[in-house]
Design a protein around this motif. Structure first.
Motif, PDB file in Angstrom:
ATOM      1  N   ARG A 158      36.954  -6.375  47.398  1.00  0.00           N
ATOM      2  CA  ARG A 158      36.817  -7.770  47.821  1.00  0.00           C
ATOM      3  C   ARG A 158      35.621  -8.414  47.116  1.00  0.00           C
ATOM      4  O   ARG A 158      34.535  -7.836  47.089  1.00  0.00           O
ATOM      5  N   PRO A 159      35.809  -9.594  46.513  1.00  0.00           N
ATOM      6  CA  PRO A 159      34.681 -10.301  45.910  1.00  0.00           C
ATOM      7  C   PRO A 159      33.545 -10.451  46.934  1.00  0.00           C
ATOM      8  O   PRO A 159      33.788 -10.710  48.111  1.00  0.00           O
ATOM      9  N   GLY A 160      32.337 -10.235  46.470  1.00  0.00           N
ATOM     10  CA  GLY A 160      31.178 -10.237  47.354  1.00  0.00           C
ATOM     11  C   GLY A 160      30.832  -8.846  47.851  1.00  0.00           C
ATOM     12  O   GLY A 160      29.744  -8.615  48.344  1.00  0.00           O
ATOM     13  N   GLY A 218      30.297  -3.469  43.892  1.00  0.00           N
ATOM     14  CA  GLY A 218      29.021  -2.784  43.756  1.00  0.00           C
ATOM     15  C   GLY A 218      28.576  -2.074  45.021  1.00  0.00           C
ATOM     16  O   GLY A 218      27.517  -1.454  45.054  1.00  0.00           O
ATOM     17  N   SER A 219      29.402  -2.123  46.073  1.00  0.00           N
ATOM     18  CA  SER A 219      29.027  -1.504  47.352  1.00  0.00           C
ATOM     19  C   SER A 219      29.611  -0.105  47.534  1.00  0.00           C
ATOM     20  O   SER A 219      29.413   0.509  48.572  1.00  0.00           O
ATOM     21  N   ILE A 257      32.983   0.606  47.309  1.00  0.00           N
ATOM     22  CA  ILE A 257      34.406   0.554  47.674  1.00  0.00           C
ATOM     23  C   ILE A 257      35.273   0.987  46.497  1.00  0.00           C
ATOM     24  O   ILE A 257      36.162   1.829  46.640  1.00  0.00           O
ATOM     25  N   GLY A 258      35.025   0.421  45.336  1.00  0.00           N
ATOM     26  CA  GLY A 258      35.820   0.759  44.157  1.00  0.00           C
ATOM     27  C   GLY A 258      35.702   2.230  43.793  1.00  0.00           C
ATOM     28  O   GLY A 258      36.700   2.870  43.453  1.00  0.00           O
ATOM     29  N   GLY A 259      34.503   2.777  43.872  1.00  0.00           N
ATOM     30  CA  GLY A 259      34.309   4.190  43.563  1.00  0.00           C
ATOM     31  C   GLY A 259      35.070   5.089  44.519  1.00  0.00           C
ATOM     32  O   GLY A 259      35.696   6.073  44.098  1.00  0.00           O
ATOM     33  N   ARG A 260      35.037   4.757  45.795  1.00  0.00           N
ATOM     34  CA  ARG A 260      35.781   5.564  46.777  1.00  0.00           C
ATOM     35  C   ARG A 260      37.287   5.467  46.539  1.00  0.00           C
ATOM     36  O   ARG A 260      37.994   6.472  46.593  1.00  0.00           O
ATOM     37  N   PHE A 288      32.237   0.561  34.696  1.00  0.00           N
ATOM     38  CA  PHE A 288      32.613   1.313  35.900  1.00  0.00           C
ATOM     39  C   PHE A 288      33.532   2.477  35.538  1.00  0.00           C
ATOM     40  O   PHE A 288      33.295   3.619  35.948  1.00  0.00           O
ATOM     41  N   TYR A 289      34.582   2.218  34.772  1.00  0.00           N
ATOM     42  CA  TYR A 289      35.537   3.278  34.426  1.00  0.00           C
ATOM     43  C   TYR A 289      34.881   4.343  33.549  1.00  0.00           C
ATOM     44  O   TYR A 289      35.144   5.538  33.721  1.00  0.00           O
ATOM     45  N   GLU A 290      34.035   3.934  32.628  1.00  0.00           N
ATOM     46  CA  GLU A 290      33.339   4.914  31.795  1.00  0.00           C
ATOM     47  C   GLU A 290      32.408   5.783  32.633  1.00  0.00           C
ATOM     48  O   GLU A 290      32.316   6.989  32.400  1.00  0.00           O
ATOM     49  N   ARG A 291      31.716   5.195  33.611  1.00  0.00           N
ATOM     50  CA  ARG A 291      30.854   5.988  34.505  1.00  0.00           C
ATOM     51  C   ARG A 291      31.655   7.014  35.294  1.00  0.00           C
ATOM     52  O   ARG A 291      31.133   8.057  35.681  1.00  0.00           O
ATOM     53  N   HIS A 292      32.916   6.710  35.531  1.00  0.00           N
ATOM     54  CA  HIS A 292      33.772   7.609  36.301  1.00  0.00           C
ATOM     55  C   HIS A 292      34.630   8.514  35.408  1.00  0.00           C
ATOM     56  O   HIS A 292      35.625   9.078  35.873  1.00  0.00           O
ATOM     57  N   GLY A 293      34.238   8.673  34.166  1.00  0.00           N
ATOM     58  CA  GLY A 293      34.851   9.675  33.298  1.00  0.00           C
ATOM     59  C   GLY A 293      36.074   9.269  32.524  1.00  0.00           C
ATOM     60  O   GLY A 293      36.673  10.109  31.848  1.00  0.00           O
ATOM     61  N   ALA A 294      36.481   8.013  32.561  1.00  0.00           N
ATOM     62  CA  ALA A 294      37.635   7.582  31.777  1.00  0.00           C
ATOM     63  C   ALA A 294      37.264   7.526  30.295  1.00  0.00           C
ATOM     64  O   ALA A 294      36.142   7.176  29.945  1.00  0.00           O
TER      65      ALA A 294
END
Length: 181
Positions: free
Chosen positions: A92-94, A97-98, A100-103, A135-141
């Motif tokens: 969700r916008p706002g 960075g919290s 949510i996306g990583g989980r 974000f994707y690079e940090r997660h190994g993509a």
């Protein structure tokens, strides 16, 4: 926050979040006339109504819920070339960075490794969406291709493909319960 399988009951909230996320993430990248118009809302509503009314049993739709609020979602689906496409991952916008996306991403990677052994998982991201790329690079993509994405609305933008290979997925520490987190 809980991650659970998405359902038809979530379609409207997912569609609204999807449109809001595009308006935020793609501002200055996609034409303003498209992002600000009602066509975007209608397209996302139709997409999620179709995906949740007759869901593909091989696809995975996961929502991050915080109380009654859908805080994010991820959707992956098998492709004819034998790979899985991570077609959507939005917080969700706002609330970006919290975490949510990583989980959601970790949940989706675990689901892919458990439910689709031997398949690569890939995604396509607009080249100008540098925050998502980081974000994707940090997660190994790993970056595996570059091309131009042609949108039905009459514009084209460069995009990059990122992949987690089947071997990389199998090697991950997959302890997430793919039914609920």
């Amino acid at each position: 926050m809980q991650i659970r399988a998405g359902s038809r009951d979530d379609a409207g909230r997912i569609a609204a979040l999807h449109a809001d996320s595009w308006r935020t993430a793609y501002a200055g990248i996609m034409p303003d006339s498209y992002l600000s118009g009602s066509l975007l809302d209608a397209e996302k509503a139709a997409l999620w109504e179709a995906r949740t009314t007759e869901p593909d049993p091989a696809s995975g739709l996961f929502v991050a819920v915080d109380g009654l609020d859908v805080a994010g979602f991820a959707y992956s689906t098998p492709r004819p070339d034998g790979r899985l496409l991570l077609d959507n991952l939005h917080a969700r916008p706002g609330r970006t960075g919290s975490g949510i996306g990583g989980r959601l991403l970790r949940h989706t990677l675990a689901w892919a490794a458990a439910e689709h052994r031997g398949r690569d998982l890939y995604l396509e991201v607009l080249s100008a969406n540098t925050r998502a790329i980081a974000f994707y690079e940090r997660h190994g993509a790993m970056r595996t291709d570059e091309r131009v994405c042609r949108f039905d609305q009459g514009f084209a933008l460069p995009e990059v493909e990122y992949t987690w290979t089947a071997k990389a997925l199998a090697a991950r520490d997959v302890r997430v319960d793919v039914r609920t987190e």
